[in-house]
Design a protein around this motif. Sequence first.
Motif, PDB file in Angstrom:
ATOM      1  N   ALA A   1       1.002  -1.184  -0.010  1.00  0.00           N
ATOM      2  CA  ALA A   1       0.083   0.124  -0.036  1.00  0.00           C
ATOM      3  C   ALA A   1       0.918   1.267  -0.026  1.00  0.00           C
ATOM      4  O   ALA A   1       1.811   1.271   0.468  1.00  0.00           O
ATOM      5  CB  ALA A   1      -0.908  -0.155   1.229  1.00  0.00           C
ATOM      6  N   SER A   2       0.426   2.258  -0.871  1.00  0.00           N
ATOM      7  CA  SER A   2       1.029   3.552  -0.783  1.00  0.00           C
ATOM      8  C   SER A   2       0.341   4.741  -1.031  1.00  0.00           C
ATOM      9  O   SER A   2      -1.056   4.529  -1.186  1.00  0.00           O
ATOM     10  CB  SER A   2       2.248   3.567  -1.644  1.00  0.00           C
ATOM     11  N   GLY A   3       0.505   5.959  -0.806  1.00  0.00           N
ATOM     12  CA  GLY A   3      -0.031   7.325  -1.207  1.00  0.00           C
ATOM     13  C   GLY A   3      -0.744   7.830   0.011  1.00  0.00           C
ATOM     14  O   GLY A   3      -1.151   8.893  -0.173  1.00  0.00           O
ATOM     15  N   GLY A   4      -0.412   7.294   1.211  1.00  0.00           N
ATOM     16  CA  GLY A   4      -0.998   8.329   2.198  1.00  0.00           C
ATOM     17  C   GLY A   4      -0.083   9.498   2.503  1.00  0.00           C
ATOM     18  O   GLY A   4       0.907   9.648   1.834  1.00  0.00           O
ATOM     19  N   GLY A   5      -0.615  10.349   3.565  1.00  0.00           N
ATOM     20  CA  GLY A   5       0.218  11.386   3.808  1.00  0.00           C
ATOM     21  C   GLY A   5      -0.761  12.382   4.660  1.00  0.00           C
ATOM     22  O   GLY A   5      -1.688  12.020   5.131  1.00  0.00           O
ATOM     23  N   LEU A   6      -0.286  13.615   4.542  1.00  0.00           N
ATOM     24  CA  LEU A   6      -1.093  14.713   5.467  1.00  0.00           C
ATOM     25  C   LEU A   6      -1.798  15.663   4.378  1.00  0.00           C
ATOM     26  O   LEU A   6      -1.323  16.092   3.272  1.00  0.00           O
ATOM     27  CB  LEU A   6       0.188  15.606   6.211  1.00  0.00           C
ATOM     28  N   VAL A   7      -3.065  16.054   4.461  1.00  0.00           N
ATOM     29  CA  VAL A   7      -3.655  16.637   3.699  1.00  0.00           C
ATOM     30  C   VAL A   7      -4.731  17.211   4.654  1.00  0.00           C
ATOM     31  O   VAL A   7      -5.181  16.910   5.691  1.00  0.00           O
ATOM     32  CB  VAL A   7      -4.603  15.800   2.816  1.00  0.00           C
ATOM     33  N   GLN A   8      -5.159  18.592   4.510  1.00  0.00           N
ATOM     34  CA  GLN A   8      -6.078  19.649   4.801  1.00  0.00           C
ATOM     35  C   GLN A   8      -7.550  18.945   4.729  1.00  0.00           C
ATOM     36  O   GLN A   8      -7.971  18.314   3.777  1.00  0.00           O
ATOM     37  CB  GLN A   8      -5.906  21.038   4.442  1.00  0.00           C
ATOM     38  N   ALA A   9      -8.516  19.100   5.700  1.00  0.00           N
ATOM     39  CA  ALA A   9      -9.765  19.146   5.420  1.00  0.00           C
ATOM     40  C   ALA A   9     -10.482  19.355   4.061  1.00  0.00           C
ATOM     41  O   ALA A   9     -10.033  20.777   4.046  1.00  0.00           O
ATOM     42  CB  ALA A   9     -10.537  19.367   6.558  1.00  0.00           C
ATOM     43  N   GLY A  10     -11.053  18.585   3.509  1.00  0.00           N
ATOM     44  CA  GLY A  10     -11.596  19.110   2.340  1.00  0.00           C
ATOM     45  C   GLY A  10     -10.662  18.415   1.103  1.00  0.00           C
ATOM     46  O   GLY A  10     -11.151  18.789  -0.158  1.00  0.00           O
ATOM     47  N   GLY A  11      -9.623  18.267   1.243  1.00  0.00           N
ATOM     48  CA  GLY A  11      -8.555  18.042   0.333  1.00  0.00           C
ATOM     49  C   GLY A  11      -8.596  16.239  -0.310  1.00  0.00           C
ATOM     50  O   GLY A  11      -9.676  15.840   0.211  1.00  0.00           O
ATOM     51  N   SER A  12      -7.848  16.060  -1.122  1.00  0.00           N
ATOM     52  CA  SER A  12      -7.908  14.731  -1.572  1.00  0.00           C
ATOM     53  C   SER A  12      -6.678  13.754  -1.681  1.00  0.00           C
ATOM     54  O   SER A  12      -5.427  14.454  -1.482  1.00  0.00           O
ATOM     55  CB  SER A  12      -8.401  14.757  -3.112  1.00  0.00           C
ATOM     56  N   LEU A  13      -6.625  12.557  -1.552  1.00  0.00           N
ATOM     57  CA  LEU A  13      -5.656  11.830  -1.557  1.00  0.00           C
ATOM     58  C   LEU A  13      -5.933  10.504  -2.443  1.00  0.00           C
ATOM     59  O   LEU A  13      -7.345  10.048  -2.587  1.00  0.00           O
ATOM     60  CB  LEU A  13      -5.338  11.342  -0.170  1.00  0.00           C
ATOM     61  N   ARG A  14      -4.719   9.992  -3.088  1.00  0.00           N
ATOM     62  CA  ARG A  14      -5.258   8.636  -3.822  1.00  0.00           C
ATOM     63  C   ARG A  14      -4.308   7.495  -3.265  1.00  0.00           C
ATOM     64  O   ARG A  14      -3.253   7.599  -3.428  1.00  0.00           O
ATOM     65  CB  ARG A  14      -5.098   8.922  -5.139  1.00  0.00           C
ATOM     66  N   LEU A  15      -4.835   6.605  -2.765  1.00  0.00           N
ATOM     67  CA  LEU A  15      -3.971   5.389  -2.092  1.00  0.00           C
ATOM     68  C   LEU A  15      -4.028   4.353  -3.168  1.00  0.00           C
ATOM     69  O   LEU A  15      -4.969   4.242  -4.183  1.00  0.00           O
ATOM     70  CB  LEU A  15      -4.830   4.794  -0.894  1.00  0.00           C
ATOM     71  N   SER A  16      -3.044   3.697  -3.391  1.00  0.00           N
ATOM     72  CA  SER A  16      -2.662   2.654  -4.146  1.00  0.00           C
ATOM     73  C   SER A  16      -2.347   1.145  -3.400  1.00  0.00           C
ATOM     74  O   SER A  16      -1.679   1.498  -2.436  1.00  0.00           O
ATOM     75  CB  SER A  16      -1.610   2.730  -5.449  1.00  0.00           C
ATOM     76  N   CYS A  17      -2.725   0.080  -4.237  1.00  0.00           N
ATOM     77  CA  CYS A  17      -2.232  -1.098  -3.658  1.00  0.00           C
ATOM     78  C   CYS A  17      -1.763  -2.039  -4.590  1.00  0.00           C
ATOM     79  O   CYS A  17      -2.567  -2.523  -5.424  1.00  0.00           O
ATOM     80  CB  CYS A  17      -3.520  -1.707  -2.835  1.00  0.00           C
TER      81      CYS A  17
END
Length: 124
Positions: free
Chosen positions: A5-21
């Motif tokens: 798994a990868s793609g985690g991080g720090l983001v502000q509320a309302g933002g977006s992230l994409r995790l991959s496996c």
Amino acid sequence: VQLQASGGGLVQAGGSLRLSCAASGGTFSSLAMGWYRLAPGKEREFVAAIDWSGASTYYADSVKGRFTISKDNAKNTMSLQMNNLKSEDTAVYYCAAGFPPVGWTMLADEYDYWGQGTLVTVSS
């Protein structure tokens, strides 16, 4: 089957992230897959699942309409697109894979393989 798994991080509320496996060592196209998360002081929570074909998806009520799970059998990769993130989405996210009897599952016990987890932190 090994899952990364990868793609985690720090983001502000309302933002977006994409995790991959990313999967290796097995027949990816036959695998049903899912995402779970574990927040401090809470029990492991089902987030989303996808059947082996990628045609059917399932979501926890808490993420429905904000998260999208997808599976690319050509690239041996599953993804979780997370939009409109909230502070309560903060957790370690784990991907899982297996061969559940009905082609998909939200039951953690029915998955055979687990990734190592990736941390998502949403600041408010």
